[in-house]
Motif scaffolding. Sequence first.
Motif, PDB file in Angstrom:
ATOM      1  N   TYR A 170      44.274  40.998  46.574  1.00 29.90           N
ATOM      2  CA  TYR A 170      43.706  39.761  46.038  1.00 29.90           C
ATOM      3  C   TYR A 170      42.379  39.486  46.725  1.00 29.90           C
ATOM      4  O   TYR A 170      42.077  40.030  47.787  1.00 29.90           O
ATOM      5  CB  TYR A 170      44.663  38.590  46.245  1.00 29.90           C
ATOM      6  CG  TYR A 170      44.945  38.271  47.694  1.00 29.90           C
ATOM      7  CD1 TYR A 170      44.193  37.305  48.374  1.00 29.90           C
ATOM      8  CD2 TYR A 170      45.955  38.930  48.396  1.00 29.90           C
ATOM      9  CE1 TYR A 170      44.431  37.009  49.706  1.00 29.90           C
ATOM     10  CE2 TYR A 170      46.202  38.645  49.737  1.00 29.90           C
ATOM     11  CZ  TYR A 170      45.438  37.682  50.385  1.00 29.90           C
ATOM     12  OH  TYR A 170      45.673  37.398  51.707  1.00 29.90           O
ATOM     13  N   ARG A 171      41.592  38.614  46.110  1.00 30.85           N
ATOM     14  CA  ARG A 171      40.302  38.220  46.674  1.00 30.85           C
ATOM     15  C   ARG A 171      40.403  36.770  47.125  1.00 30.85           C
ATOM     16  O   ARG A 171      40.942  35.926  46.405  1.00 30.85           O
ATOM     17  CB  ARG A 171      39.204  38.372  45.624  1.00 30.85           C
ATOM     18  CG  ARG A 171      37.782  38.368  46.200  1.00 30.85           C
ATOM     19  CD  ARG A 171      36.795  38.719  45.105  1.00 30.85           C
ATOM     20  NE  ARG A 171      35.462  38.958  45.646  1.00 30.85           N
ATOM     21  CZ  ARG A 171      34.364  38.363  45.199  1.00 30.85           C
ATOM     22  NH1 ARG A 171      34.442  37.490  44.210  1.00 30.85           N
ATOM     23  NH2 ARG A 171      33.179  38.646  45.724  1.00 30.85           N
ATOM     24  N   GLY A 172      39.928  36.504  48.320  1.00 32.88           N
ATOM     25  CA  GLY A 172      40.034  35.137  48.805  1.00 32.88           C
ATOM     26  C   GLY A 172      38.975  34.822  49.837  1.00 32.88           C
ATOM     27  O   GLY A 172      38.411  35.721  50.481  1.00 32.88           O
ATOM     28  N   GLU A 434      42.665  32.122  42.060  1.00 27.58           N
ATOM     29  CA  GLU A 434      42.908  33.562  41.937  1.00 27.58           C
ATOM     30  C   GLU A 434      43.244  33.968  40.507  1.00 27.58           C
ATOM     31  O   GLU A 434      42.763  34.998  40.014  1.00 27.58           O
ATOM     32  CB  GLU A 434      44.038  33.980  42.891  1.00 27.58           C
ATOM     33  CG  GLU A 434      44.242  35.483  42.951  1.00 27.58           C
ATOM     34  CD  GLU A 434      45.338  35.897  43.921  1.00 27.58           C
ATOM     35  OE1 GLU A 434      45.772  37.069  43.840  1.00 27.58           O
ATOM     36  OE2 GLU A 434      45.758  35.064  44.745  1.00 27.58           O
ATOM     37  N   ARG A 438      41.204  36.723  38.235  1.00 27.60           N
ATOM     38  CA  ARG A 438      41.862  37.917  37.699  1.00 27.60           C
ATOM     39  C   ARG A 438      41.658  38.039  36.191  1.00 27.60           C
ATOM     40  O   ARG A 438      41.587  39.148  35.653  1.00 27.60           O
ATOM     41  CB  ARG A 438      43.362  37.888  38.024  1.00 27.60           C
ATOM     42  CG  ARG A 438      43.677  38.070  39.504  1.00 27.60           C
ATOM     43  CD  ARG A 438      45.175  37.988  39.785  1.00 27.60           C
ATOM     44  NE  ARG A 438      45.867  39.198  39.354  1.00 27.60           N
ATOM     45  CZ  ARG A 438      46.078  40.263  40.129  1.00 27.60           C
ATOM     46  NH1 ARG A 438      45.635  40.264  41.380  1.00 27.60           N
ATOM     47  NH2 ARG A 438      46.721  41.314  39.673  1.00 27.60           N
TER      48      ARG A 438
END
Length: 886
Positions: A170-172, A434, A438
Motif C-alpha cells: 500500500y501507499r501511505g 487508499e 487504488r
Amino acid sequence: MSEEISKVYQPSEVESQWYTRWLEASCFKADENSDREAYSIVIPPPNVTGVLHLGHVLNNTIQDVLSRRARMKGKEVLWLPGTDHAGIATQAVVERALRKEGTTRRELGREAFLDRVRQWKDEHGGIIIKQLKRLGCSCDWDRERYTQDDDYVERVLNVFVDLYNKGLIYRGKRMVNWCPVSQTALSDEEVIKRPSKGSLYYMRYEIVESPGEFLEIATTRPETLMGDTGVAVHPKDPRYQKYLGKHCWRPFPRQQIPIVADEHIDMEFGTGVLKVTPAHDKADFDIGQRHDLEVIDVLNPDGTLNALAGAEFEGMDRMEAREKAADKLEELGLLIKREPYENEVGFSERANVPIEPRLSLQWFLRYPSVPEATGSVLQGDITFRPQRWVKTYGHWMENIQDWCISRQLWWGHRIPVWYPKDRLAEIQSGELDEDTVRSLIHVDTQPPADAEAWTQDEDVLDTWFSSWLWPFATMDEDTRKKFFPTTDLVTGPDIIFFWVARMIMASYTFQGELPFRNVFFTSLIRDSKGRKLSKSLGNSPDCLKLLDKYGADGVRFGLLRIAPTGADIRYDEDRMKEGRNFATKLWNAVRFRQMQTPVDASVTPAAPSIYALDILGKLDALEDKLETAYQNYRFNDIANHLYEFFWSQFCDWYLESVKNDLGDSADPAVKAMTLETLDRVYRRFLMLLHPFMPHLTEELWDRLGFAAEGQFLMNEDLAATRPPWDTQESAQAQERAAAIYEATGRARNLKAEYQLGANKAVRFVLKPTVDWVDEETDTLALLIGTAGIEVRADYQPEKGVPAAVTAVGELYMPLEGLIDVAEETKRLEKEIGKVTKELEKTDKKLANPNFVERARPEIVDEIRQRRTDWQKRLEQLEEMLGNLVG
C-alpha cells in the motif's frame, strides 16, 4: 610419482594453474538431472562493483569448504554465485563522480544517468567475481546471476504486482527514516544506532495567558523549534496541571501553540515538558495526530532548512542551524543553559550521517507468511548456528513493522505503478484515501495501453526487495526441483533481519516451503584491539596483498583456524603467515616422500610396525573428529585438528620415528611397509585437507601420482579411503607407540635440564618394566637423539644419576664425561639464587593483606600460580644439584 617437487613452495605458481584446470574440466558444474543426493548453497550476493574484504574471504571460504566436502561425500553440488545491483551504494558512487564534473543526475536526466551507472558497472563490475575465483571458490559460474538480469527483474516486478493485488502493498504518508545525503527513505534495519555526544539545551516558552510566566523545556534539537506546533506535558504531572488548555509562544517565527496533556511524556527527562514538532520526530508525529496539531516541515530533503524556518535560517545546514537557533534563543533571553549530553542517534548505514525522521509518501509492505517464517526457526525446521540467534530472530518477528520498500533513487527496480497525469498532483498530495488511490492507479509490469496519458512512479524498490527472492528466483524450474530448498546459508548476523528473515517469508509466500535448512552466522572480525575492521580506522587489510603474500590456501587456512563459532575473530596477520607455513610444511613433507628411492615391486612389505598402526589409527580418529566438527559447523576445530595431526603427530613423531626405516641400508620389507604407510597417510590426509587448502592438495595429489588420468582430487570419494583394521591390534600398537613417545619426551627433558639437548653423545640406560621394549630401543634412541640405549633389568645406578620414570621403565642418564661438574654446579647455584628471589617477591606480595584484598581476584590467582611454579622449579634445581654433588 610425477616430476620432482621444487625445494620452495610457490603458491602463485600452483593456485592459478589448478583453478584454470578445474574450470576447463567443468569440475564445478552442477547437474540437475543427476540421481545423486543434492547439496546446494546460494552465495550472499556481493555488490556488483565491490571488492574483496576479509569478511568476504571468511564467508566464501566457509561456503567453499562446505561445497567441496559435499562433493567428496558423493553429493551433487550446486553453489550458485551472483551479484547484487546495490542501489544506494552504486548510485552514490556515480553521483559523486557527476558532482566532480559539475553536474547532477537531475540535470543529466533519468535515462542518461542510468546509462552512466551501467557504464560504471561495466567498467568496475565483476572485479569481486575475479577475486572470488582467486580465492578458489568452486561456484558453478555458468549459473552466475545478477539482480538486474532481465528475467530476475521481471520476477521482482511480478512479485510487487502480486503482493499489491493481495492488498499487502500500500501507499501511505508515514514518518520514515530519511537519509539527507542519499535523499531517500531507509528501512529501520538500514539505520545504525550510535552513541553521540552533543548538548541538551534548556530554553523557556512564555505562557500566552500569563505574560512573564514561562515553561522550561529541554531539547537536543533547537533547530527544529520553528516547526513546533504544540507543547506537551504528562497529564499526571502536578507541576503543570494549571497550564493544560492554555497556550505558549513559540519564540520564532512567533506563534501561539497549545499546551496539551499526553501520557507519552517522560516526567523524568529534562523538565518533563516536550516541544512537539510533528514533522521531525516519530513520537511527536503520533502526539500531533492524537491532538490534531499542525504539521510544519522546516527541512529540505538534503537536510538544509527551508523557507518555513524563516529567512535567516533558510538554506542553512541543520547542524549549523542548531547552534544558530540556540544563539538566537540566548539573544532573546530564552536560553537557560547548555549542558553536555550523550544519547543514541540513528545513522544512515550507507552515508554515515544522522538520519532525519521525515513525513513522506512511500510504498509499504505488510509482511506475508509471518507465522510460518517465525515457526520454522523457533521450532527448528531451520537450524540457526550459533543457536543464540534464534532468540534475536524471534524477538524481531514478534515486533515486526511494515517494510518501507520504496527508495527515492533511479538505479534499481523501478516501481511498476502508473499514475494518470490528469490526477497526478491530487494523488501525490497524499490526501486521498487508499481505496480512492487504488481505483485511480495502474499496477502492472507493463504500462497501460494509452501510455502517453500516464506517468510511472519515479521511485525504485529497496535493494533487499530483490534480494529476498534470491534462493529461488535465481533458479529455473528444473534446478529448483533438484536443489531447492537449499542446504546451507552462510551469512553475517548483521543482516539477519535485512535478508535472512525476509528470504524465509518470501520462500513460504511464493514457494510454499522454507528456503534453506541451515543458517551459519559467521564471526565478526575485529583487530587486535577489539575494534571492528574498517577503512576509516586503517585496520582493514588489503585482501589481495594477503593472497599474494601468503597464497589463497594459506589465508583460507589461517583465517579459519582463528574463527571460533559464536565468537568474534581477533585478526592477526601472523595467523595468515602460519597458514602459509603449514602449506610449506606439507610441501616439504611430501617432497621428503618423493625423494625416497622405491623398493623393488617383488618385495613383500613387512607387517605394519606399531608406529605405522599408531599413525593410521590416529588418522581414523582424525576423520571421526572432523565428521563431528563438520556436523556442528565448527570450522576452526576442523582446521586445528588437521594442523595438530599433520604437524605434531605425523611430522614431529611418525616421520622422525621411521627415518631409519627409509635409508639405503634398511630392510627392504620394512622400507616397503613404511613407504606404503606414508602413501596411505598422504592419500587420506590430502583428501581431508582438500576443502580447506584445495590448490595445494590438488598439486600434491598429482605429484604423488595418486591422480588417475583426467581425474581430480576434488572429485574423489572420501568414504572409499578408510581401510578396515584389527582394532585390538591397532589399540595395542597405539598404546605401545604412546609409551615410546612419552619416554622420548621425558628423556629429552632430562637432556635439556643439563643443557645437553643437542648432544648426541649422551647415553641412556633403561631399566624396563615391559617386555616388548627391546624391539623398540633403536627407534627410541633415534627419537631422543642419543648414541644408544642400554637395556638392563639389573641396573643399579650410582647416587645422583639423573632419571625419569616412564611408561616403558626407569630411564637413567649417566653424566660421566658429558659435563663439567664444577661449572654445572656453579650454573645451578646461580639459577637457584634467581628462583629464590622470585619466590621471595611472590611471598611478599601474598603476605600483604592490602594486595590480596584489593587486587582483582584473577591477579591474585595469577601470583599464587606463579609462586607454585617457582616452587616446583626450585625443587627441581635442588634435586639436580644434589645429583651432581652426591
